[in-house]
Design an enzyme around this catalytic site. Structure first.
Site, PDB file in Angstrom:
ATOM      1  N   TRP A 166      -1.187 -11.896 -10.634  1.00  0.00           N
ATOM      2  CA  TRP A 166      -1.825 -10.834  -9.857  1.00  0.00           C
ATOM      3  C   TRP A 166      -0.907 -10.439  -8.715  1.00  0.00           C
ATOM      4  CZ3 TRP A 166      -5.728  -8.504 -12.030  1.00  0.00           C
ATOM      5  CH2 TRP A 166      -6.477  -7.591 -11.299  1.00  0.00           C
ATOM      6  N   ASP A 223      -1.201  -3.271   0.394  1.00  0.00           N
ATOM      7  CA  ASP A 223      -1.904  -2.170  -0.262  1.00  0.00           C
ATOM      8  C   ASP A 223      -3.286  -2.576  -0.765  1.00  0.00           C
ATOM      9  OD1 ASP A 223      -2.631   0.004  -1.795  1.00  0.00           O
ATOM     10  OD2 ASP A 223      -1.327  -0.545  -3.480  1.00  0.00           O
ATOM     11  N   GLU A 226      -3.800  -2.702  -4.442  1.00  0.00           N
ATOM     12  CA  GLU A 226      -3.144  -3.830  -5.115  1.00  0.00           C
ATOM     13  C   GLU A 226      -1.969  -3.414  -5.981  1.00  0.00           C
ATOM     14  OE1 GLU A 226      -6.989  -5.203  -7.203  1.00  0.00           O
ATOM     15  OE2 GLU A 226      -6.493  -6.885  -5.917  1.00  0.00           O
ATOM     16  N   GLU A 227      -1.288  -2.378  -5.574  1.00  0.00           N
ATOM     17  CA  GLU A 227      -0.225  -1.878  -6.447  1.00  0.00           C
ATOM     18  C   GLU A 227       1.167  -1.969  -5.871  1.00  0.00           C
ATOM     19  OE1 GLU A 227      -2.853   1.405  -8.905  1.00  0.00           O
ATOM     20  OE2 GLU A 227      -1.669   2.045  -7.202  1.00  0.00           O
ATOM     21  N   GLU A 447     -17.121   2.913 -10.760  1.00  0.00           N
ATOM     22  CA  GLU A 447     -15.952   3.028  -9.883  1.00  0.00           C
ATOM     23  C   GLU A 447     -15.456   4.473  -9.859  1.00  0.00           C
ATOM     24  OE1 GLU A 447     -11.851   1.760 -11.204  1.00  0.00           O
ATOM     25  OE2 GLU A 447     -12.236   0.173  -9.724  1.00  0.00           O
TER      26      GLU A 447
HETATM   27  C1  NOJ Z   1      -5.701  -3.852 -10.751  1.00  0.00           C
HETATM   28  C2  NOJ Z   1      -5.968  -3.266  -9.388  1.00  0.00           C
HETATM   29  O1  NOJ Z   1      -7.216  -3.679  -8.967  1.00  0.00           O
HETATM   30  C3  NOJ Z   1      -5.867  -1.766  -9.424  1.00  0.00           C
HETATM   31  O2  NOJ Z   1      -6.066  -1.233  -8.153  1.00  0.00           O
HETATM   32  C4  NOJ Z   1      -4.538  -1.387  -9.925  1.00  0.00           C
HETATM   33  O3  NOJ Z   1      -4.411  -0.002  -9.974  1.00  0.00           O
HETATM   34  C5  NOJ Z   1      -4.299  -1.997 -11.316  1.00  0.00           C
HETATM   35  N1  NOJ Z   1      -4.437  -3.437 -11.229  1.00  0.00           N
HETATM   36  C6  NOJ Z   1      -2.965  -1.614 -11.880  1.00  0.00           C
HETATM   37  O4  NOJ Z   1      -1.921  -2.219 -11.124  1.00  0.00           O
HETATM   38  C1  NOJ Z   2      -9.357  -1.955  -7.736  1.00  0.00           C
HETATM   39  C2  NOJ Z   2      -9.191  -1.445  -6.359  1.00  0.00           C
HETATM   40  O1  NOJ Z   2      -7.982  -0.745  -6.268  1.00  0.00           O
HETATM   41  C3  NOJ Z   2      -9.223  -2.542  -5.356  1.00  0.00           C
HETATM   42  O2  NOJ Z   2      -9.173  -1.982  -4.065  1.00  0.00           O
HETATM   43  C4  NOJ Z   2     -10.472  -3.364  -5.520  1.00  0.00           C
HETATM   44  O3  NOJ Z   2     -10.431  -4.451  -4.631  1.00  0.00           O
HETATM   45  C5  NOJ Z   2     -10.616  -3.872  -6.927  1.00  0.00           C
HETATM   46  N1  NOJ Z   2     -10.489  -2.794  -7.863  1.00  0.00           N
HETATM   47  C6  NOJ Z   2     -11.981  -4.555  -7.150  1.00  0.00           C
HETATM   48  O4  NOJ Z   2     -13.022  -3.636  -6.927  1.00  0.00           O
END
Ligand code: NOJ
Ligand code: NOJ
Length: 652
Positions: A166, A223, A226-227, A447
């Site tokens: 992750w 970020d 999470e990217e 979402e």
């Molecule tokens: C999971 C993250 O929660 C999401 O925000 C992100 O876009 C994808 N991974 C792809 O990296």
């Molecule tokens: C993807 C989102 O980008 C992230 O901000 C979030 O924490 C996770 N999904 C879980 O909802």
């Protein structure tokens, strides 16, 4: 045009609102009308808000769930595949519980004492206990003893580590969680439970603050999506707020947070660097344009209802944040078919950022709600200040929705102020209506929703989507979270230093909460005014010189109508030398249906004797002086006495 914007005198409804959503969520099944999506916004919100609160409850462990979700643990969504969101994210959980803590505080303000809010309070205790434990769980980011493990973004629902690959560590979680817990700690203090705040909650907060002080400037994923690696505006703003509040809360508890104190100004310095001149670059150096809805999320996160329209902290009503609102919302107009034909100034569906491809890169509910929420926040602040400023920076935003807008200051006594407020409110409502339009009849909030036809996509029943709906709906009704004294933190160091500070970490397991932490009559959460950075002399060091000035809080009980504002004016320059045009505005922030309080804290010279009176400015600008003789007061000049709370005055 909405005539129910009963800003100053609507407060009774505020509490009814909180109670209504609490009461309705307590009923197990909430029937949602099939007409929901086509009805008026008010009608939809009336059913969608209790549904959303219930949705949060359903996604949180409370001991009754059979699927392994621990007490206090928030799942991101029940979705177990495509995407698998059956985990608990520190970020999502903290944002969701910030909403619940604020809802609890607003509900406990109502002293009808029927105890509905104890349901929420139990959940809050479970949340804090669960986080105290999670802080200690060894995970792929590290352990708790040096704080590294606090950067872990997500865990299994049974509070064990997630060991798959992750993007980690992530830097926003601890700051978000600290702010949520501090909101509750402040309520505890305001209601006489200072020792519970200090013994049980502060140690958990302290670990998160230590993480922030050490890592605000370091690499990793800041970020929230999470990217991308590197800094992010959202996270820096969250971290700044956490450190400022941490310092103030420590002082309120008679403790200190030296690392909060030393780092906060530096984080504030860094925060300024994201401003491009026309918007905030969400992720500098990422290769993207940086127009990203996370900057709007940041601005509403930093919202201080008593704050100024300060650019330094990117308050929702600041020129920078309004210009940014335009830049970000405009970036979604051309890329989504469902936004086709909706020009600047028309409300549209909002995603994370234009380049997004995650699960199709569609619009999100929570970002669309946030676009509304920033505007409701701004409206609140304009009312509180009694004026709207339009500058070169914000002019474009205003022109889109009010074509006659021009640079200047518009006081609440003039028609322009009200015309702009009405236009902004309609624009804000429009964003909620877009989300309403694309919410299925079931009321469920996923979402994302399709950029082509608006059908829900990606994770279903996203807990964060529900919280985002609730906070936007609350702000629409002028229900706001307590102040964090943002105006005390608007000075920026001349040069930014890439510093860090080492705090302390200790395993803060919570074994039990004291019973019956009931509200003691209308939780007056005093904004901690500007707490002096040099501690006041303690009683053991004899004080030899009295302070040269004293902060005096005036409290005036005055029943007002919509659009009216109360001022204080007096014989000394600090109170406008009897000139109504220089009178000081009082705040209606704590005005409720049962307590018609206007108040203001003013810095006055110690020992000054003066006369004063209150004024009422009617909606049409007419000034009404209160009757009777002048009031008189002498500011105390006494060793160690630097803050004074006056007894209530009553309008006559
Ligand atoms: C999971 C993250 O929660 C999401 O925000 C992100 O876009 C994808 N991974 C792809 O990296
Ligand atoms: C993807 C989102 O980008 C992230 O901000 C979030 O924490 C996770 N999904 C879980 O909802």
């Amino acid at each position: 045009m909405h005539h129910h914007l009963l800003y100053r005198s609507l407060c009774a409804c505020i509490f009814l609102f909180s109670r209504a959503i609490l009461g309705a969520a307590a009923a197990a099944q909430i029937p949602l009308s099939l007409a929901a999506a086509t009805g008026s916004l008010d009608a939809w919100l009336a059913i969608e808000t209790p549904f959303a609160l219930n949705g949060i409850f359903e996604n949180t462990g409370d001991g009754s769930r059979q699927d392994g979700v621990d007490e206090g643990i928030v799942i991101a969504s029940p979705s177990k595949e495509d995407p698998d969101y059956f985990y608990t994210w520190t970020r999502d959980s903290a944002l969701v519980f910030k909403c619940l803590v604020d809802t609890f505080i607003a509900a406990s303000d109502d002293d009808s004492g029927d105890g509905d809010e104890s349901v929420l309070q139990t959940r809050i205790h479970q949340y804090i206990s669960s986080q105290a434990y999670l802080q200690t769980v060894w995970n792929p980011s590290g352990g708790w003893w040096n704080g590294a493990g606090l950067g872990e973004p997500k865990f299994q629902v049974n509070s064990t580590p997630f060991v798959g690959s992750w993007g980690r560590p992530q830097a926003d979680g601890p700051g978000l969680r600290a702010v949520t817990m501090m909101a509750y700690a402040r309520w505890l203090i305001a209601n006489g439970y200072e020792s519970t705040a200090e013994r049980i909650v502060w140690p958990v907060i302290q670990n998160d603050l230590s993480f922030v002080a050490a890592h605000w400037n370091s690499s990793g994923f800041a970020d929230l999506w999470e990217e991308v690696q590197g800094l992010s505006f959202f996270t820096t703003l969250v971290q700044h707020r956490a450190l400022v509040e941490g310092r103030d809360l420590a002082v309120e508890l008679g403790l200190e947070c030296a690392y909060c104190e030393s780092q906060a100004p530096q984080v504030r310095c860094l925060l300024q660097t994201y401003w491009t001149g026309s918007y905030m670059d969400s992720h500098p150096g990422s290769g993207r344009a940086g127009k990203d809805a996370s900057t709007i999320l940041a601005s509403i996160y930093g919202f201080d209802p008593d704050g100024g329209c300060d650019d330094i902290t990117f308050q929702p009503c600041s020129a920078r944040a309004l210009a940014n609102h335009k830049a970000v919302t405009d970036s979604f107009r051309l890329i989504y078919p469902i936004n086709a034909g909706l020009q600047a100034g028309k409300s549209v569906a909002i995603g994370r950022y234009a380049e997004d491809v995650y699960h199709g890169g569609h619009p999100w509910y929570l970002t669309t709600f946030a676009a509304a929420e920033q505007l409701y926040d701004a409206i609140y602040q304009w009312h509180n200040r009694g004026s709207i400023d339009i500058s070169d920076v914000s002019l474009g935003f205003f022109k889109d929705i009010y074509s006659r807008a021009a640079v200047g200051t518009y006081a609440a006594s003039g028609e322009t102020f009200w015309a702009i407020v009405a236009a902004v409110r309609e624009y804000a409502d429009g964003y909620l209506s877009v989300a309403q339009k694309y919410t299925p009849d079931s009321g469920e909030l996923a979402e994302q929703f399709s950029r082509q036809n608006g059908i829900p996509l990606s994770a279903n029943n996203l807990t964060w989507s529900y919280a985002a709906l609730l906070t936007a709906a609350a702000r629409r009704r002028s229900i706001v979270p307590p102040s964090w004294s943002e105006w005390c933190s608007t000075d920026v160091p001349e040069t930014c230093l890439p510093t860090f500070a080492i705090g302390s970490y200790k395993a803060a397991s919570i074994t039990s909460w004291p019973p019956a932490l009931t509200s003691k009559g209308g939780s007056e959460i005093l904004p901690p005014a500007c707490i002096p950075t040099t501690p006041e002399p303690s009683p053991t060091t004899p004080c030899t010189t009295p302070p040269t000035s004293v902060t005096v809080t005036f409290n005036e009980i005055a029943t007002t109508e919509w659009g009216e504002v109360i001022f204080i004016v007096g014989s000394i320059p600090q109170l406008g030398s009897w000139k109504p045009t220089d009178a000081i505005t009082l705040s209606a922030y704590r005005y409720t249906g049962s307590n018609h309080l206007w108040y203001q804290t003013i810095n006055l010279p110690s020992g000054a004797s003066f006369e004063y009176k209150y004024l009422r400015k009617k909606r049409d600008g007419a000034i009404v002086w209160e009757g009777g003789p002048n009031r008189a007061y002498t500011v105390p000049k006494q060793c160690g006495l630097s803050r004074v709370m006056r007894n209530d005055d009553h309008w006559r």
